[in-house]
Scaffold this active site. Structure first.
Site, PDB file in Angstrom:
ATOM      1  CD  GLN A   1      42.930  35.574  19.778  1.00 29.38           C
ATOM      2  OE1 GLN A   1      43.397  34.632  20.084  1.00 29.38           O
ATOM      3  NE2 GLN A   1      43.336  36.671  18.811  1.00 29.38           N
TER       4      GLN A   1
ATOM      5  CG  ASN B   1      42.629  27.073  17.480  1.00 25.61           C
ATOM      6  OD1 ASN B   1      41.739  28.233  17.381  1.00 25.61           O
ATOM      7  ND2 ASN B   1      42.925  26.482  16.666  1.00 25.61           N
ATOM      8  CB  CYS B   2      40.645  30.192  22.205  1.00 22.88           C
ATOM      9  SG  CYS B   2      40.057  29.027  23.274  1.00 22.88           S
ATOM     10  CB  VAL B   3      43.096  31.498  16.771  1.00 24.46           C
ATOM     11  CG1 VAL B   3      42.166  30.543  15.664  1.00 24.46           C
ATOM     12  CG2 VAL B   3      43.802  32.547  15.974  1.00 24.46           C
TER      13      VAL B   3
END
Length: 426
Positions: A112, A241-243
């Site tokens: 993501q 984060n890697c959203v």
């Protein structure tokens, strides 16, 4: 609490023999900065590049975007608990290299991640195409675990932003903007006739690689709490984060939170901007119930008349969003939610994974499933092959000529819930 932001406007970034800011140009000593970043033993290599507005450049995959800042007076320094020591920030003066940003990229951390196009259709959907970007390309050592890889790339970005920010420590700002809020007693006394409004900021915290840090602490380890909005401007909240790219609130988003900025514009005129209530987005139902209970409790305890709620992510966090909305509304507090939508490519599907009748005032950031065509670029910084595997892409997204067919969610900052781009009430 009172914070002054001193803006030093950056018109260009260039590599030079000395790192400095002069006549609106940010000069960077490439060798010096790379040497600093290569102190991390988990990085196999680091390279630097520049991406300017209008250039035929695609950056992918994008991990984070950070605005260089430095505190010149007041407590602490930017990025407390992560780069500088833990000390409450949000007061004094902070100089900002406005118009510039640090973008981190390199071998993909999680699926993501995102894309920034500096020109063309993609550039219209991301605020970062308007900035002069110093791109830090971090390649990890072989066999590194994902969480260690993420940490190394995160710190590379923060170290770079700190290094650049220090160049502005002694510069007299061309423009100064002041942001001030009052404690509860002062606010009631000074603004007795204005509605008291709080901002509920939901932070991504859904497990591994979905981390947001507050004063250096992963938000999933914290209960709902209160921050002064000026603390956020000083780097109290950092992205880890890697959203999905369009749902990711990068560190730049937190430093320049547009909901905070808009509330400040109305503060003392149309409303009393009381505080920011930060809350997490966890996976388990008990954690969601606990956090939303605390959010509603704090809103009631503060005696606010209204709240604005924004979420980060989609799907699972939709439940947290609706829980917060429902419970706060039940306290008799007027509530507005800001979200994007995943309504399918035809726009006919249910927009959110959860719903409630109390969510009757909604601001939408648009449908992230919308399909867009990104034309080829003359140059790619990073690894373009990720286009077929990142969220919003699919096998065959990347075409032989370098063009990409994908859903809007691949664009970093595209339909972001914090409202950088076009928002419409409904």
């Amino acid at each position: 609490m009172k914070l002054e932001l001193g803006y030093i406007h950056i018109e260009d970034i260039q590599f030079g023999a000395e790192s400095k800011v002069e006549n609106g140009i940010l000069y960077v000593n490439k060798a010096e900065l790379i040497s600093l970043l290569m102190e991390d033993e988990n990085l196999k290599s680091v390279s630097l590049d520049i991406a300017r507005p209008g250039e035929s450049i695609r950056i992918a995959p994008v991990k984070d975007v950070i605005e260089p800042r430095v505190k010149v007076s007041g407590n602490g320094n930017v990025f407390p608990g992560m780069i500088s020591k833990v000390e409450t920030v949000g007061s004094g003066r902070t100089n900002v290299l406005k118009g510039s940003a640090v973008v981190t990229t390199g071998k993909i951390v999680g699926f993501q991640e995102g894309i920034i196009d500096m020109t063309g259709v993609g550039a219209e959907y991301t605020p970062f195409s308007k900035l002069n970007n110093l791109v830090v390309v971090c390649e990890p050592i072989e066999g590194i675990k994902q969480h260690a890889h993420e940490k190394s790339v995160r710190f590379a970005g923060l170290k770079t932003a700190t290094y650049l920010g220090e160049l502005a420590r002694e510069i007299v700002a061309e423009e100064v903007e002041t942001f001030e809020t009052y404690n509860l007693k002062e606010g009631i006394e000074k603004l007795p006739n204005l509605p008291r409004v709080a901002y509920v900021l939901m932070l991504q915290s859904q497990g591994l690689l979905h981390d947001t840090y507050v004063y250096g602490v992963d938000m999933k380890q914290s209960l709902t709490t209160i921050l002064n909005p000026t603390e956020i401007m000083d780097g109290a909240i950092l992205s880890g984060n890697c959203v999905s790219a369009c749902d990711k609130n990068t560190t730049y988003h937190h430093l320049n939170n547009p909901v905070v900025e808009e509330l400040f514009k109305k503060h003392g005129k149309e409303l009393n901007f009381t505080c920011v209530i930060i809350t997490n987005e966890n996976v388990y139902l008990a954690d969601k119930e606990r956090s939303s209970d605390w959010t509603a409790k704090l809103a009631e305890l503060l005696g606010v008349d209204g709240v604005i709620i924004s979420q980060e992510g989609f799907g699972n966090p939709d439940t947290d969003l609706i829980m917060n909305c429902k419970k706060i509304s039940a306290k008799g507090i007027k509530t507005v939610i800001i979200t994007d939508e995943y309504a399918g490519r035809d726009g006919a599907s249910q927009s959110l994974a959860d719903a409630d009748a109390s969510a009757d005032a909604v601001v939408t950031g648009g449908n992230a499933n919308q399909v867009i065509e990104l034309g080829p670029m003359d140059r790619v910084i990073g690894h373009i092959e990720i286009a077929d595997i990142i969220a919003g892409g699919f096998d065959g997204s990347l075409h032989a000529d370098g063009s990409i067919t994908a859903e809007l969610q691949v664009i970093t900052g595209a339909t972001n819930e914090l409202g950088f781009n076009k928002l419409s009430a409904r």
